[in-house]
Design a protein around this motif. Structure first.
Motif, PDB file in Angstrom:
ATOM      1  N   ALA A 100      11.102 -19.742  27.968  1.00 28.57           N
ATOM      2  CA  ALA A 100      10.685 -18.441  28.489  1.00 28.57           C
ATOM      3  C   ALA A 100      11.811 -17.945  29.371  1.00 28.57           C
ATOM      4  CB  ALA A 100       9.395 -18.560  29.299  1.00 28.57           C
ATOM      5  N   GLU A 135       6.680 -18.937  21.031  1.00 25.49           N
ATOM      6  CA  GLU A 135       6.746 -17.478  21.236  1.00 25.49           C
ATOM      7  C   GLU A 135       7.167 -17.244  22.689  1.00 25.49           C
ATOM      8  OE1 GLU A 135       3.073 -16.120  18.290  1.00 25.49           O
ATOM      9  OE2 GLU A 135       2.734 -16.531  20.413  1.00 25.49           O
ATOM     10  N   GLU A 184       2.494 -12.959  32.003  1.00 23.71           N
ATOM     11  CA  GLU A 184       2.591 -12.260  30.721  1.00 23.71           C
ATOM     12  C   GLU A 184       1.543 -11.157  30.587  1.00 23.71           C
ATOM     13  OE1 GLU A 184       4.197 -15.974  27.942  1.00 23.71           O
ATOM     14  OE2 GLU A 184       2.130 -15.287  27.782  1.00 23.71           O
ATOM     15  N   GLU A 225       3.264  -8.387  27.708  1.00 29.69           N
ATOM     16  CA  GLU A 225       4.694  -8.482  27.953  1.00 29.69           C
ATOM     17  C   GLU A 225       5.235  -9.793  27.379  1.00 29.69           C
ATOM     18  OE1 GLU A 225       7.516  -7.954  31.831  1.00 29.69           O
ATOM     19  OE2 GLU A 225       6.199  -9.699  31.830  1.00 29.69           O
ATOM     20  N   HIS A 226       6.283  -9.686  26.535  1.00 35.34           N
ATOM     21  CA  HIS A 226       6.823 -10.920  25.941  1.00 35.34           C
ATOM     22  C   HIS A 226       8.282 -10.755  25.562  1.00 35.34           C
ATOM     23  CE1 HIS A 226       5.430 -14.898  24.336  1.00 35.34           C
ATOM     24  NE2 HIS A 226       4.506 -14.653  25.246  1.00 35.34           N
ATOM     25  N   GLU A 227       8.996 -11.898  25.532  1.00 38.41           N
ATOM     26  CA  GLU A 227      10.444 -11.886  25.376  1.00 38.41           C
ATOM     27  C   GLU A 227      10.923 -11.396  24.018  1.00 38.41           C
ATOM     28  OE1 GLU A 227       9.677 -15.143  28.466  1.00 38.41           O
ATOM     29  OE2 GLU A 227       8.688 -14.326  26.683  1.00 38.41           O
ATOM     30  N   GLU A 228      10.138 -11.590  22.958  1.00 41.36           N
ATOM     31  CA  GLU A 228      10.594 -11.175  21.630  1.00 41.36           C
ATOM     32  C   GLU A 228      10.987  -9.705  21.589  1.00 41.36           C
ATOM     33  OE1 GLU A 228       7.455 -14.377  20.695  1.00 41.36           O
ATOM     34  OE2 GLU A 228       7.893 -12.933  22.273  1.00 41.36           O
ATOM     35  N   PHE A 243       4.601  -7.102  20.630  1.00 41.60           N
ATOM     36  CA  PHE A 243       3.949  -8.412  20.775  1.00 41.60           C
ATOM     37  C   PHE A 243       2.496  -8.169  21.170  1.00 41.60           C
ATOM     38  CE2 PHE A 243       2.285 -12.108  22.793  1.00 41.60           C
ATOM     39  CZ  PHE A 243       2.896 -13.183  22.177  1.00 41.60           C
ATOM     40  N   TYR A 245      -1.390 -10.279  21.644  1.00 44.35           N
ATOM     41  CA  TYR A 245      -1.993 -11.586  21.869  1.00 44.35           C
ATOM     42  C   TYR A 245      -3.514 -11.449  21.712  1.00 44.35           C
ATOM     43  CZ  TYR A 245      -2.027 -16.140  24.395  1.00 44.35           C
ATOM     44  OH  TYR A 245      -2.138 -17.442  24.764  1.00 44.35           O
TER      45      TYR A 245
END
Length: 391
Positions: A100, A135, A184, A225-228, A243, A245
């Motif tokens: 992460a 992920e 996240e 919110e996510h890094e991808e 992204f 979830y």
């Protein structure tokens, strides 16, 4: 290859269970603030290639003192400790991996503080492979594979995560770090579009029903919110990255309540003369996700839906995914499904780096590398990915 694993929580422990089956490394040292945790792990696994140490992940000097005896630093801590571990790896001339990226804040996106150091890593001839969990991580590998082998033109890279997991005996028991989950889910979700760039939406926005494979079924997914969203556009030509979830209505309601009460805050409060952050109290009050495996039932799915035009010039929508069944992961690895699914990928990456199959310098994400050897090795580990066509 000598590896230092910083952090011996659920994921760090699962890394040991996965790596123990492989022979690409000379030694792995597992380190934690509480020295009893890595020592108990090493004693239990009884593998002469494993060692235990004490480290303070918030102190770059403490990490560097251990890293000087390693070739690679694998950061298995909460992302709040990324920067000191990241800096210590560079100082010690080690390859660096994490699962992460550095946290967002006012005017700062996920990963900004690490990407800002790209040139330093290039000048040093060293690689920082960021976001190589499931992920981000495997989801990015899927995007790379789709771009190279399945699509001529990509409209959207849409990461979708869902599970039908339940935990006996608890009304609320997150199956991953509550610290990371709050970070996240309560931060404004990030979306990227070629014409618009990066923008945020409201937490839990743009709900959609996604039908997950292998019996999990339809689940409502929301923006998170996510890094991808940060990583994928750096390397892959596409028009949009999102992204979502599958959290579930009850889980979302609990998170919203925690936020309203201020219990998600990381700012310390004085309680009877003791300084303590509400989020740390919350983490201490909830069960350790690593200990929930025996009470968990069901499967978790991580995957990437790619839409656009296939190599044949026809419209295409393909979901590439990996499913972890908790009963199987507990039986085979002694680790619950969510942490095992996360831990698999850095070990695969370490093996590819040890073989020289993956190599580079600078701060790079998984989508910067050839996906085929990664997916082939993942299958060799007994964890093949799946692929389904949609619509």
């Amino acid at each position: 290859m000598k590896v230092l694993v910083v952090g011996t929580g659920g994921v760090g422990t699962a890394v040991a269970a996965v790596a123990q089956r492989r022979d690409f490394f000379e030694r792995i040292t597992f380190a934690d603030l509480d020295p009893a945790r890595p020592q108990a792990l090493v004693d239990r696994l009884d593998d002469s290639r494993f060692g235990a140490a004490q480290v303070d992940a918030s102190d770059a000097g403490s990490v560097a003192a251990l890293a000087r005896h390693a070739d690679v630093v694998l950061n298995a801590t909460d992302p709040r400790f990324n920067l000191p571990v990241f800096e210590a790896a560079l100082e010690s001339r080690c390859t660096y991996l994490d699962m992460a990226m550095s946290l967002s804040g006012p005017g700062v996106m996920l990963g900004d503080e690490q990407f800002a150091q790209h040139d330093r890593w290039v000048d040093a001839g060293l690689l920082a492979l960021v976001g190589i969990g499931v992920e981000p991580g495997l989801s990015d590998v899927f995007a790379r594979y789709a771009a190279d082998h399945l699509f001529g033109e990509i409209d959207e890279v849409a990461v979708r995560d869902g599970a039908d997991l339940s935990v006996e005996g608890y009304d609320f028991a997150p199956t991953f770090s509550i610290w990371t989950t709050i970070e996240e889910c309560l931060n404004p979700p990030l979306v990227w579009e070629r014409e618009r760039g990066f923008y945020t939406t409201e937490p839990f926005s743009e709900a959609e029903i996604f039908d997950f494979p292998e019996g999990i079924g339809p689940i409502e997914c929301v923006n998170v919110e996510h890094e991808e969203v940060v990583l994928v556009p750096r390397e892959i030509e596409c028009k949009r990255v999102t992204f979502k979830y599958g959290l579930g209505e009850e889980f979302i309601d609990v998170l919203k309540t925690l936020h309203k009460l201020g219990l998600d805050s990381t700012e310390p409060l004085s309680v009877r003369g003791v300084e303590v952050a509400p989020r740390d109290v919350l983490a201490a009050a909830l069960p350790d996700p690593a200990t929930l495996g025996d009470r968990m039932h069901g499967k978790t799915c991580a995957g990437t839906l790619v839409t656009g035009v296939g190599k044949d010039g026809q419209p295409r929508a393909t979901y590439l995914y990996h499913v972890a069944d908790n009963e199987r992961t507990m039986r085979e690895y002694g680790a619950q499904a969510v942490v095992l699914q996360t831990a698999l990928n850095p070990v695969v990456a370490l093996e590819l780096l040890a073989a020289g199959t993956w190599k580079g310098s600078g701060v790079l994400g998984p989508e910067a590398f050839d996906a085929v050897p990664f997916l082939e090795l993942l299958a060799e580990y007994g964890e093949p990915h799946g692929q389904v066509e949609q619509g």
